[in-house]
Enzyme design. Sequence first.
Site, short mmCIF file in Angstrom:
data_model
loop_
_atom_site.label_atom_id
_atom_site.label_comp_id
_atom_site.label_asym_id
_atom_site.label_seq_id
_atom_site.Cartn_x
_atom_site.Cartn_y
_atom_site.Cartn_z
N CYS A 8 0.87 -1.19 0.00
CA CYS A 8 0.00 0.00 0.00
C CYS A 8 0.90 1.23 0.00
O CYS A 8 2.06 1.14 -0.41
CB CYS A 8 -0.98 -0.03 1.17
SG CYS A 8 -0.24 -0.03 2.82
N ASN A 11 2.28 1.41 4.34
CA ASN A 11 2.58 0.12 5.00
C ASN A 11 2.25 0.17 6.50
O ASN A 11 2.92 -0.44 7.30
CB ASN A 11 4.03 -0.31 4.76
CG ASN A 11 4.35 -1.75 5.18
OD1 ASN A 11 5.46 -2.06 5.55
ND2 ASN A 11 3.37 -2.64 5.14
N CYS A 13 -1.53 0.77 7.32
CA CYS A 13 -2.97 0.50 7.45
C CYS A 13 -3.41 -0.75 6.68
O CYS A 13 -3.78 -1.76 7.28
CB CYS A 13 -3.79 1.69 6.98
SG CYS A 13 -3.49 3.21 7.92
N ARG A 14 -3.40 -0.67 5.36
CA ARG A 14 -3.98 -1.75 4.54
C ARG A 14 -3.08 -2.95 4.37
O ARG A 14 -3.50 -4.10 4.61
CB ARG A 14 -4.39 -1.20 3.16
CG ARG A 14 -5.54 -0.22 3.22
CD ARG A 14 -5.69 0.56 1.94
NE ARG A 14 -4.56 1.48 1.73
CZ ARG A 14 -4.39 2.25 0.68
NH1 ARG A 14 -5.27 2.22 -0.31
NH2 ARG A 14 -3.35 3.07 0.59
N SER A 15 -1.84 -2.75 3.90
CA SER A 15 -1.00 -3.93 3.61
C SER A 15 -0.61 -4.73 4.85
O SER A 15 -0.49 -5.96 4.75
CB SER A 15 0.22 -3.56 2.75
OG SER A 15 1.05 -2.63 3.38
N ASP A 122 -8.26 3.96 0.98
CA ASP A 122 -7.29 4.34 2.01
C ASP A 122 -8.07 4.79 3.25
O ASP A 122 -8.79 5.79 3.20
CB ASP A 122 -6.45 5.49 1.44
CG ASP A 122 -5.40 5.98 2.41
OD1 ASP A 122 -5.44 5.58 3.59
OD2 ASP A 122 -4.53 6.76 1.98
#
Length: 150
Positions: A8, A11, A13-15, A122
Amino acid sequence: MIKVLMVCLGNICRSPLAEGILQSKINSDSIFVDSAGTAAYHIGNLPDERSIEVASKNGINITNQRARKFTEKDFDEFDYIYAMDESNYQNILMLARNINDKDKVKMILNEIHPNLNKSVPDPYYGGKEGFKNVYNMLDKACVVIAKKLS
Ligand code: 4NP
């Protein structure tokens, strides 16, 4: 060993969620999962506390993770590189050196919505609900990825 990299922007939140979720669904003897960000803002940081919380509520501990930046060496190391959104995808492709590198890069939600190139939103500037939404999307995508790789 099959190696999978989740990418993301930050690195945090999402990934990290994608890494933790996929890890929970695969056998770590044969599949290695990692994550990285295309930006350097958060290098060395723990995942965002909201990601830690939603993962924990689902029985997944991601506090062992620390943010790092995606580099072109990752193309040599990994077999599958999953971008969370369109902008991550373009940023990764800019570092690709050849067709072989490019072929490794996929939009993660194409695993559940083939060819639509949908983005994982995001959640950084939003509230907890956004993190829950991201978790649920990634969980569905990781079910498919785990099945494919196993
Ligand atoms: P991520 O979310 O890419 O899912 O880790 C973000 C984290 C940090 C920022 C943006 C997005 N930031 O602008 O610092």
